[in-house]
Design a protein around this motif. Sequence first.
Motif, mmCIF file in Angstrom:
data_model
loop_
_atom_site.group_PDB
_atom_site.id
_atom_site.type_symbol
_atom_site.label_atom_id
_atom_site.label_comp_id
_atom_site.label_asym_id
_atom_site.label_seq_id
_atom_site.Cartn_x
_atom_site.Cartn_y
_atom_site.Cartn_z
ATOM 1 N N LYS A 18 -3.526 68.624 36.284
ATOM 2 C CA LYS A 18 -4.629 67.683 35.729
ATOM 3 C C LYS A 18 -5.464 67.535 36.617
ATOM 4 C CE LYS A 18 -5.595 63.197 33.821
ATOM 5 N NZ LYS A 18 -5.384 61.930 34.319
ATOM 6 N N GLY A 43 -11.314 58.214 38.333
ATOM 7 C CA GLY A 43 -11.244 58.832 39.621
ATOM 8 C C GLY A 43 -11.691 57.979 40.833
ATOM 9 N N SER A 45 -10.840 55.324 43.013
ATOM 10 C CA SER A 45 -9.780 55.390 44.098
ATOM 11 C C SER A 45 -9.400 56.608 44.680
ATOM 12 C CB SER A 45 -8.662 54.559 43.560
ATOM 13 O OG SER A 45 -9.038 53.411 43.172
ATOM 14 N N SER A 46 -9.326 57.797 43.623
ATOM 15 C CA SER A 46 -8.823 59.056 44.016
ATOM 16 C C SER A 46 -9.866 59.493 44.952
ATOM 17 C CB SER A 46 -8.534 60.044 42.888
ATOM 18 O OG SER A 46 -7.391 59.444 41.960
HETATM 19 N N1 LIG Z 1 -0.676 60.491 42.543
HETATM 20 C C1 LIG Z 1 -1.130 60.622 41.240
HETATM 21 N N2 LIG Z 1 -0.443 61.354 40.377
HETATM 22 C C2 LIG Z 1 -0.774 61.380 39.190
HETATM 23 N N3 LIG Z 1 -1.972 60.983 38.540
HETATM 24 C C3 LIG Z 1 -2.722 60.375 39.241
HETATM 25 C C4 LIG Z 1 -2.399 60.068 40.733
HETATM 26 N N4 LIG Z 1 -3.308 59.279 41.468
HETATM 27 C C5 LIG Z 1 -4.263 58.937 40.314
HETATM 28 N N5 LIG Z 1 -3.778 59.643 39.239
HETATM 29 C C6 LIG Z 1 -4.670 59.629 37.734
HETATM 30 O O1 LIG Z 1 -5.909 59.962 38.080
HETATM 31 C C7 LIG Z 1 -6.994 59.127 37.323
HETATM 32 C C8 LIG Z 1 -7.748 58.690 38.217
HETATM 33 O O2 LIG Z 1 -7.215 57.428 38.878
HETATM 34 P P1 LIG Z 1 -7.903 56.525 39.797
HETATM 35 O O3 LIG Z 1 -8.602 57.366 40.886
HETATM 36 O O4 LIG Z 1 -6.904 55.567 40.281
HETATM 37 O O5 LIG Z 1 -8.923 55.686 38.835
HETATM 38 P P2 LIG Z 1 -10.069 54.529 39.128
HETATM 39 O O6 LIG Z 1 -9.729 54.038 40.588
HETATM 40 O O7 LIG Z 1 -11.262 55.253 38.878
HETATM 41 O O8 LIG Z 1 -9.644 53.551 38.056
HETATM 42 C C9 LIG Z 1 -5.919 58.593 36.156
HETATM 43 O O9 LIG Z 1 -6.059 59.275 35.297
HETATM 44 C C10 LIG Z 1 -4.726 58.597 37.135
HETATM 45 O O10 LIG Z 1 -3.761 58.205 36.339
#
Ligand SMILES: Nc1ncnc2c1ncn2[C@@H]1O[C@H](COP(=O)(O)OP(=O)(O)O)[C@@H](O)[C@H]1O
Length: 237
Positions: A18, A43, A45-46
């Motif tokens: 993904k 994305g 936090s990612s």
């Molecule tokens: N380690 C991971 N494994 C699988 N999916 C992840 C992981 N980290 C984030 N995601 C997915 O990536 C997307 C972005 O998440 P995130 O960065 O936490 O969003 P935000 O901080 O904008 O709310 C979401 O769909 C989340 O479920």
Amino acid sequence: MGSPSLVVSHVSKIVDDKKILEDISYTFYPKNIYTILGPSGSGKSSLLRLLNRLDESSSGEIIFDGQTIDSYVVCELRKKIGYLFQTPYLFEKTVKDNFLFADNTVSNSQMLELLAQVHLSQKMLESSVEKLSVGEKQRVAFARMLLTKPKILLLDEPTSALDPSITEAFEQFIQKITIKENLTTIIVTHSPEQAMRFDQTGILIADGKIAESSDIKSLLENPQSDAGKRYKARELS
Ligand SMILES: Nc1ncnc2c1ncn2[C@@H]1O[C@H](COP(=O)(O)OP(=O)(O)O)[C@@H](O)[C@H]1O
Ligand SMILES: [Mg+2]
């Protein structure tokens, strides 16, 4: 504008086939505050996690202070690029122990001054962290981060656990040290009002991409991208 502090080039992150982040490019400069906005799960936090190698990108390059972040020893990189989690993360024992862990040469008077700067009682230095509220822990975590003399602050929804009365004082402190210490501050926030109070650059993330970026007022009031228009419709009216 001087030299950039952080340059992100064509960065993507793929987890389990993904695409969580896709082709992110952005150049950050010192003495600036960048607010990252976007729907939940877009994305934000990612992206922040890639910038100090809490996670590794799948492709692309991130340059800090002229060098790829992969060339730094990771714990040294994280001293220079501090990360404040949405939920504060401290060690057991006392506030003082947490400060000394970050910098074992810090003096008592420096620690007391730091507490005052984050609007905590100086009596708290000897307190056990377990006794603190979430908002107090968040401010201790922030103070501890400053002790490693970071050049970049990555703040993931830093005020979501704070009382509104403390939030604005905290924002003002962030603005002050960003200028005084020549920092590059990158803040994820779910609050357009907070982004407006910082009144600097906004970056809108939607579906793992930068939908648009500009001064925050234009971004929120007169968005150009489809994602920006949807964000405005949902968040601001
Ligand atoms: N380690 C991971 N494994 C699988 N999916 C992840 C992981 N980290 C984030 N995601 C997915 O990536 C997307 C972005 O998440 P995130 O960065 O936490 O969003 P935000 O901080 O904008 O709310 C979401 O769909 C989340 O479920
Ligand atoms: Mg998040």
